[in-house]
Design a protein around this motif. Structure first.
Motif, PDB file in Angstrom:
ATOM      1  N   ASN A   1      31.629 104.346 -22.976  1.00  0.00           N
ATOM      2  CA  ASN A   1      32.029 103.099 -22.335  1.00  0.00           C
ATOM      3  C   ASN A   1      30.894 102.088 -22.380  1.00  0.00           C
ATOM      4  O   ASN A   1      29.750 102.414 -22.064  1.00  0.00           O
ATOM      5  CB  ASN A   1      32.420 103.360 -20.879  1.00  0.00           C
ATOM      6  CG  ASN A   1      33.747 104.095 -20.779  1.00  0.00           C
ATOM      7  OD1 ASN A   1      34.805 103.520 -20.985  1.00  0.00           O
ATOM      8  ND2 ASN A   1      33.690 105.377 -20.460  1.00  0.00           N
ATOM      9  N   LEU A   2      31.236 100.873 -22.774  1.00  0.00           N
ATOM     10  CA  LEU A   2      30.256  99.783 -22.795  1.00  0.00           C
ATOM     11  C   LEU A   2      30.587  98.815 -21.668  1.00  0.00           C
ATOM     12  O   LEU A   2      31.665  98.224 -21.630  1.00  0.00           O
ATOM     13  CB  LEU A   2      30.285  99.052 -24.137  1.00  0.00           C
ATOM     14  CG  LEU A   2      29.207  97.965 -24.300  1.00  0.00           C
ATOM     15  CD1 LEU A   2      27.813  98.592 -24.283  1.00  0.00           C
ATOM     16  CD2 LEU A   2      29.416  97.185 -25.585  1.00  0.00           C
ATOM     17  N   PHE A   3      29.653  98.661 -20.753  1.00  0.00           N
ATOM     18  CA  PHE A   3      29.820  97.785 -19.605  1.00  0.00           C
ATOM     19  C   PHE A   3      29.026  96.494 -19.829  1.00  0.00           C
ATOM     20  O   PHE A   3      28.257  96.389 -20.793  1.00  0.00           O
ATOM     21  CB  PHE A   3      29.336  98.490 -18.337  1.00  0.00           C
ATOM     22  CG  PHE A   3      30.099  99.745 -18.015  1.00  0.00           C
ATOM     23  CD1 PHE A   3      31.319  99.681 -17.349  1.00  0.00           C
ATOM     24  CD2 PHE A   3      29.603 100.996 -18.382  1.00  0.00           C
ATOM     25  CE1 PHE A   3      32.030 100.838 -17.060  1.00  0.00           C
ATOM     26  CE2 PHE A   3      30.309 102.154 -18.099  1.00  0.00           C
ATOM     27  CZ  PHE A   3      31.518 102.070 -17.430  1.00  0.00           C
TER      28      PHE A   3
ATOM     29  N   GLU B   1      18.880  95.647 -19.319  1.00  0.00           N
ATOM     30  CA  GLU B   1      19.272  95.015 -20.582  1.00  0.00           C
ATOM     31  C   GLU B   1      19.105  93.496 -20.507  1.00  0.00           C
ATOM     32  O   GLU B   1      18.792  92.850 -21.511  1.00  0.00           O
ATOM     33  CB  GLU B   1      20.715  95.392 -20.913  1.00  0.00           C
ATOM     34  CG  GLU B   1      20.875  96.861 -21.294  1.00  0.00           C
ATOM     35  CD  GLU B   1      22.326  97.281 -21.427  1.00  0.00           C
ATOM     36  OE1 GLU B   1      22.624  98.094 -22.317  1.00  0.00           O
ATOM     37  OE2 GLU B   1      23.167  96.803 -20.636  1.00  0.00           O
ATOM     38  N   PHE B   2      19.331  92.928 -19.336  1.00  0.00           N
ATOM     39  CA  PHE B   2      19.106  91.499 -19.119  1.00  0.00           C
ATOM     40  C   PHE B   2      17.633  91.163 -19.372  1.00  0.00           C
ATOM     41  O   PHE B   2      17.313  90.150 -20.015  1.00  0.00           O
ATOM     42  CB  PHE B   2      19.512  91.137 -17.695  1.00  0.00           C
ATOM     43  CG  PHE B   2      19.471  89.674 -17.370  1.00  0.00           C
ATOM     44  CD1 PHE B   2      20.519  88.833 -17.721  1.00  0.00           C
ATOM     45  CD2 PHE B   2      18.387  89.140 -16.687  1.00  0.00           C
ATOM     46  CE1 PHE B   2      20.493  87.482 -17.398  1.00  0.00           C
ATOM     47  CE2 PHE B   2      18.345  87.794 -16.359  1.00  0.00           C
ATOM     48  CZ  PHE B   2      19.394  86.956 -16.717  1.00  0.00           C
ATOM     49  N   LEU B   3      16.738  92.005 -18.890  1.00  0.00           N
ATOM     50  CA  LEU B   3      15.309  91.791 -19.120  1.00  0.00           C
ATOM     51  C   LEU B   3      14.970  91.904 -20.605  1.00  0.00           C
ATOM     52  O   LEU B   3      14.171  91.123 -21.138  1.00  0.00           O
ATOM     53  CB  LEU B   3      14.486  92.815 -18.335  1.00  0.00           C
ATOM     54  CG  LEU B   3      14.495  92.685 -16.814  1.00  0.00           C
ATOM     55  CD1 LEU B   3      13.724  93.836 -16.183  1.00  0.00           C
ATOM     56  CD2 LEU B   3      13.912  91.349 -16.375  1.00  0.00           C
TER      57      LEU B   3
ATOM     58  N   MET C   1      21.143  91.419 -29.528  1.00  0.00           N
ATOM     59  CA  MET C   1      21.013  91.767 -28.118  1.00  0.00           C
ATOM     60  C   MET C   1      21.045  93.289 -27.988  1.00  0.00           C
ATOM     61  O   MET C   1      22.040  93.937 -28.304  1.00  0.00           O
ATOM     62  CB  MET C   1      22.143  91.133 -27.313  1.00  0.00           C
ATOM     63  CG  MET C   1      21.975  91.265 -25.814  1.00  0.00           C
ATOM     64  SD  MET C   1      23.266  90.382 -24.909  1.00  0.00           S
ATOM     65  CE  MET C   1      22.918  88.680 -25.363  1.00  0.00           C
ATOM     66  N   ARG C   2      19.925  93.872 -27.593  1.00  0.00           N
ATOM     67  CA  ARG C   2      19.806  95.322 -27.531  1.00  0.00           C
ATOM     68  C   ARG C   2      20.602  95.895 -26.357  1.00  0.00           C
ATOM     69  O   ARG C   2      20.609  95.336 -25.264  1.00  0.00           O
ATOM     70  CB  ARG C   2      18.342  95.728 -27.369  1.00  0.00           C
ATOM     71  CG  ARG C   2      17.433  95.225 -28.449  1.00  0.00           C
ATOM     72  CD  ARG C   2      17.769  95.800 -29.794  1.00  0.00           C
ATOM     73  NE  ARG C   2      17.623  97.242 -29.840  1.00  0.00           N
ATOM     74  CZ  ARG C   2      17.869  97.969 -30.917  1.00  0.00           C
ATOM     75  NH1 ARG C   2      18.290  97.405 -32.026  1.00  0.00           N
ATOM     76  NH2 ARG C   2      17.711  99.278 -30.874  1.00  0.00           N
ATOM     77  N   ARG C   3      21.270  97.023 -26.613  1.00  0.00           N
ATOM     78  CA  ARG C   3      22.016  97.711 -25.569  1.00  0.00           C
ATOM     79  C   ARG C   3      21.505  99.142 -25.467  1.00  0.00           C
ATOM     80  O   ARG C   3      21.256  99.815 -26.467  1.00  0.00           O
ATOM     81  CB  ARG C   3      23.515  97.706 -25.887  1.00  0.00           C
ATOM     82  CG  ARG C   3      24.131  96.316 -26.104  1.00  0.00           C
ATOM     83  CD  ARG C   3      23.925  95.395 -24.908  1.00  0.00           C
ATOM     84  NE  ARG C   3      24.475  95.923 -23.685  1.00  0.00           N
ATOM     85  CZ  ARG C   3      25.729  95.700 -23.267  1.00  0.00           C
ATOM     86  NH1 ARG C   3      26.555  94.963 -24.002  1.00  0.00           N
ATOM     87  NH2 ARG C   3      26.144  96.190 -22.121  1.00  0.00           N
ATOM     88  N   LEU C   4      21.397  99.640 -24.243  1.00  0.00           N
ATOM     89  CA  LEU C   4      20.874 100.978 -24.022  1.00  0.00           C
ATOM     90  C   LEU C   4      21.794 102.060 -24.588  1.00  0.00           C
ATOM     91  O   LEU C   4      21.352 103.165 -24.891  1.00  0.00           O
ATOM     92  CB  LEU C   4      20.651 101.202 -22.523  1.00  0.00           C
ATOM     93  CG  LEU C   4      19.627 100.268 -21.863  1.00  0.00           C
ATOM     94  CD1 LEU C   4      19.526 100.571 -20.368  1.00  0.00           C
ATOM     95  CD2 LEU C   4      18.265 100.376 -22.527  1.00  0.00           C
ATOM     96  N   LEU C   5      23.074 101.740 -24.758  1.00  0.00           N
ATOM     97  CA  LEU C   5      24.026 102.716 -25.287  1.00  0.00           C
ATOM     98  C   LEU C   5      23.681 103.125 -26.718  1.00  0.00           C
ATOM     99  O   LEU C   5      24.129 104.168 -27.201  1.00  0.00           O
ATOM    100  CB  LEU C   5      25.444 102.135 -25.236  1.00  0.00           C
ATOM    101  CG  LEU C   5      26.589 103.051 -25.662  1.00  0.00           C
ATOM    102  CD1 LEU C   5      26.661 104.290 -24.777  1.00  0.00           C
ATOM    103  CD2 LEU C   5      27.916 102.300 -25.633  1.00  0.00           C
TER     104      LEU C   5
END
Length: 272
Positions: free
Chosen positions: A139-141, A147-149, A1-5
């Motif tokens: 911080n990871l939210f 990110e859902f897309l 799952m890719r995260r922008l962070l």
């Protein structure tokens, strides 16, 4: 799952010298998975993970002293393998469980700024001390809508959103996903279940029940943490505020601003 962070993590890695990096955030937002399975697996030859909640034996090494060179030797002997400080990632998971490990970040920053050291935890704010200025904090939210897309694996739609496309077909598809996002939310486990069950052809009612179960378990975990970290009386106060949040979010106190009103949220006297 890719995260922008991950883009900021890559910037940190590419520095010639760096402070230890702390991924902070609420429980179950995917801190461990991001550091170990995504960033660590893609950007480093190996990841050496040390979980301070699972492996209580690790605490002894930080009680004996905080010299970085000796700590590295102890951790290598503990694992039974050498660590390449030039190409491997050292990952302190659940670092908040060991005050000594948190304190050691200061000395790693000062004496070994060339190594790649990441720590993560969800109870950092409850520690007795923290090496302010010696750690890069990110911080990871929960997942954003973008990110859902990305998690939906509809790359064309995610790209159209990133480019702020105004085409009508894009709007229609984004609106459908936005309604899903309002229900599923951004907690990684719920998002993963939502899309993985769709791929398996699971019916919508069953998908809703499954995700609701994830939500229920997450909330129960927060209730347990109230008592674990704050004591009985404070836990009751925190629970009262927590339970009151949905009503507060639905109430508009004037035409433009929503404010949280504490009045009458906590009873004047709570029987113990």
């Amino acid at each position: 799952m890719r995260r922008l962070l991950i883009s900021r993590l890559n910037d940190w890695k590419n520095k010639s010298e760096r402070k230890p990096l702390l991924i902070d955030g609420a429980r179950q937002t995917g801190k461990t998975h991001l550091a170990e399975k995504i960033f660590g697996a893609e950007a480093f030859a190996r990841v050496h993970k040390f979980d301070f909640r699972e492996e209580r034996a690790l605490h002894r090494y930080f009680e004996a002293g905080l010299a970085p060179e000796q700590l590295i030797k102890n951790l290598e002997l503990h694992r039974g393998r050498d660590m390449s400080l030039a190409s491997d990632l050292i990952f302190f998971d659940e670092v908040g469980e060991c005050q000594g490990a948190v304190d050691s970040l200061k000395y790693f920053s000062e004496k070994m700024p060339h190594i790649f050291l990441i720590a993560s935890g969800s109870n950092i704010g409850l520690l007795d001390s923290f090496p302010v200025g010696k750690v890069q904090v990110e911080n990871l939210f929960p997942l954003t809508f973008e990110e859902f897309l990305i998690a939906s694996e509809e790359d064309d739609l995610a790209n159209a959103f990133a480019q702020r496309s105004r085409l009508l077909p894009v709007h229609d598809r984004l609106w459908a996903h936005l309604l899903d996002y309002y229900f599923v939310g951004g907690m990684p486990e719920a998002v993963d279940l939502w899309f993985s069950s769709a791929k398996k052809g699971t019916g919508i009612n069953e998908r809703i029940r499954s995700v609701s179960g994830v939500h229920k378990n997450l909330i129960e975990g927060y209730y347990r943490d109230f008592g674990k970290y704050s004591g009985k009386i404070n836990a009751l106060h925190i629970e009262a505020v927590f339970n009151n949040i949905p009503m507060q979010l639905a109430r508009t106190l004037d035409d433009s601003v929503r404010r949280y009103a504490f009045k009458d949220v906590i009873a004047k006297k709570i029987a113990i």
